[in-house]
Design an enzyme around this catalytic site. Structure first.
Site, PDB file in Angstrom:
ATOM      1  N   TYR A 144       0.824  -1.204   0.000  1.00  0.00           N
ATOM      2  CA  TYR A 144       0.000   0.000   0.000  1.00  0.00           C
ATOM      3  C   TYR A 144       0.853   1.247   0.000  1.00  0.00           C
ATOM      4  CZ  TYR A 144       0.636   0.940   5.057  1.00  0.00           C
ATOM      5  OH  TYR A 144       1.147   1.253   6.285  1.00  0.00           O
ATOM      6  N   LYS A 180       6.417  -1.955   1.850  1.00  0.00           N
ATOM      7  CA  LYS A 180       5.242  -1.398   2.539  1.00  0.00           C
ATOM      8  C   LYS A 180       4.046  -2.333   2.369  1.00  0.00           C
ATOM      9  CE  LYS A 180       2.993   3.112   3.240  1.00  0.00           C
ATOM     10  NZ  LYS A 180       3.143   3.183   4.687  1.00  0.00           N
ATOM     11  N   GLU A 205      11.669   2.197  14.422  1.00  0.00           N
ATOM     12  CA  GLU A 205      10.805   3.298  13.961  1.00  0.00           C
ATOM     13  C   GLU A 205       9.544   3.285  14.800  1.00  0.00           C
ATOM     14  OE1 GLU A 205       9.629   2.512   9.842  1.00  0.00           O
ATOM     15  OE2 GLU A 205       9.605   0.362  10.272  1.00  0.00           O
ATOM     16  N   LEU A 210      10.865   1.145   7.252  1.00  0.00           N
ATOM     17  CA  LEU A 210      10.290   1.637   5.999  1.00  0.00           C
ATOM     18  C   LEU A 210      11.065   2.878   5.572  1.00  0.00           C
ATOM     19  CD1 LEU A 210       7.926   1.147   4.001  1.00  0.00           C
ATOM     20  CD2 LEU A 210       6.819   3.080   5.107  1.00  0.00           C
TER      21      LEU A 210
END
Ligand code: PDD
Length: 287
Positions: free
Chosen positions: A33, A151, A183, A207
């Site tokens: 996505y 992702k 993260e 990411l």
């Protein structure tokens, strides 16, 4: 009012949009996505999101559902049809519906990818009150899979992390692996010490944030020092400032980590300045 969404070539009222129960996105979380923000009816950094989408698809041997020009046209059409001023466009591509359940990937010649896009309106999102107060985070163990650079729609653990944060009375969680922050649940994480911005270097552990890339570029252009390396929660708690970045939060100050208040407990000057620069520059290049 019902939204208009996009599913495999058709613009439909959201109540009429459907995907098969055999879709691999549903059965296997076999999909990727992107989230692109919209400010003043224009797309922020569409090119960056399109490049990362192509990379995610490629890493998973998934076909691109259409060209980037077509994707851009769909994004714009959804902005128009939904009168979207400020908000996000979510795009999901899955490996499609092979008509049955099987662990092996279906033949791409006969199973086409599923492409879904929808909007989410967030009026005034650039003036979020949270940016004035800053957010609080807790740390939790990072037990996600090893390809966080792709992702994917496997968002169960990030959702659990959000719930752990909620239960602890804070806004988000920072994920920690081997003693170092990777993260946030849905954002990249930074600390600031003596004016130096510190954030984990790119690898398959995190990411590759599109907002991260832009913010680090703007920081360097503004003569700020940037150091890309891992940091611990203890180091973060001793930092002068902290913040997160993402397409939906932009640059968001962090004022508390595992109960330790940073500085005087209000957003720091570096995070505030970077938020201003990011919003100003991104609006200039929005399409
Ligand atoms: N999340 N890291 C993770 C795990 C993310 O899910 C995201 C984005 C980011 C920041 O990437 P970018 O700057 O390209 O938005 C980092 C989106 C916003 C989401 O899932 O809603």
């Amino acid at each position: 009012m019902s939204r208009t969404v996009y599913v495999n070539g058709a613009y439909l009222p959201e109540e009429e949009a459907t995907v098969s129960i055999f879709d691999r996105g549903f059965l296997m979380a076999d999909g990727v996505y992107e989230v692109t923000s919209v400010l003043g009816g224009k797309l922020i950094d569409f090119a960056g999101h399109a490049v990362r989408l192509a990379r995610s698809l490629n890493e998973l041997d998934m076909q691109a559902p259409c060209t980037n020009d077509e994707l851009l046209a769909i994004h714009r059409e959804l902005v128009t049809r939904n009168d979207l001023i400020d908000g996000m466009i979510y795009l999901q591509v899955t490996r499609g519906n092979p008509g049955d359940r099987d662990f092996a990937f279906p033949d791409p010649a006969t199973t086409k990818p599923t492409l879904v896009l929808f909007t989410q309106s967030k009026p005034g999102m650039a003036d979020s009150p949270l940016a004035q107060t800053g957010i609080k985070v807790i740390s939790i163990e990072d037990i996600r899979w090893g390809r966080r650079d792709i992702k994917t729609v496997q968002l169960l653990y990030p959702s659990m992390g959000k719930m752990m944060a909620k239960k602890a009375g804070v806004d988000d969680a920072w994920l920690v692996e081997d003693g170092h922050v990777t993260e946030g649940t849905s954002n990249n994480a930074y600390i600031v010490k003596n004016g130096r911005i510190i954030t984990r270097q790119l690898s398959s552990d995190i990411l590759h944030g599109i907002t991260r890339a832009a913010v680090l570029r703007f920081a360097t252009e503004a003569q700020m020092e940037v150091e890309e390396r891992p940091f611990t929660i203890a180091e973060a708690q001793e930092a002068d400032e902290a913040f997160i970045t993402s397409a939906s939060a932009f640059v968001m100050p962090v004022v508390e980590i595992d109960g330790a208040v940073l500085g005087n407990g209000t957003p720091g000057p570096v995070a505030k300045r970077l938020r201003e620069i990011y919003l100003e520059e991104s609006r200039k290049t929005a399409i």
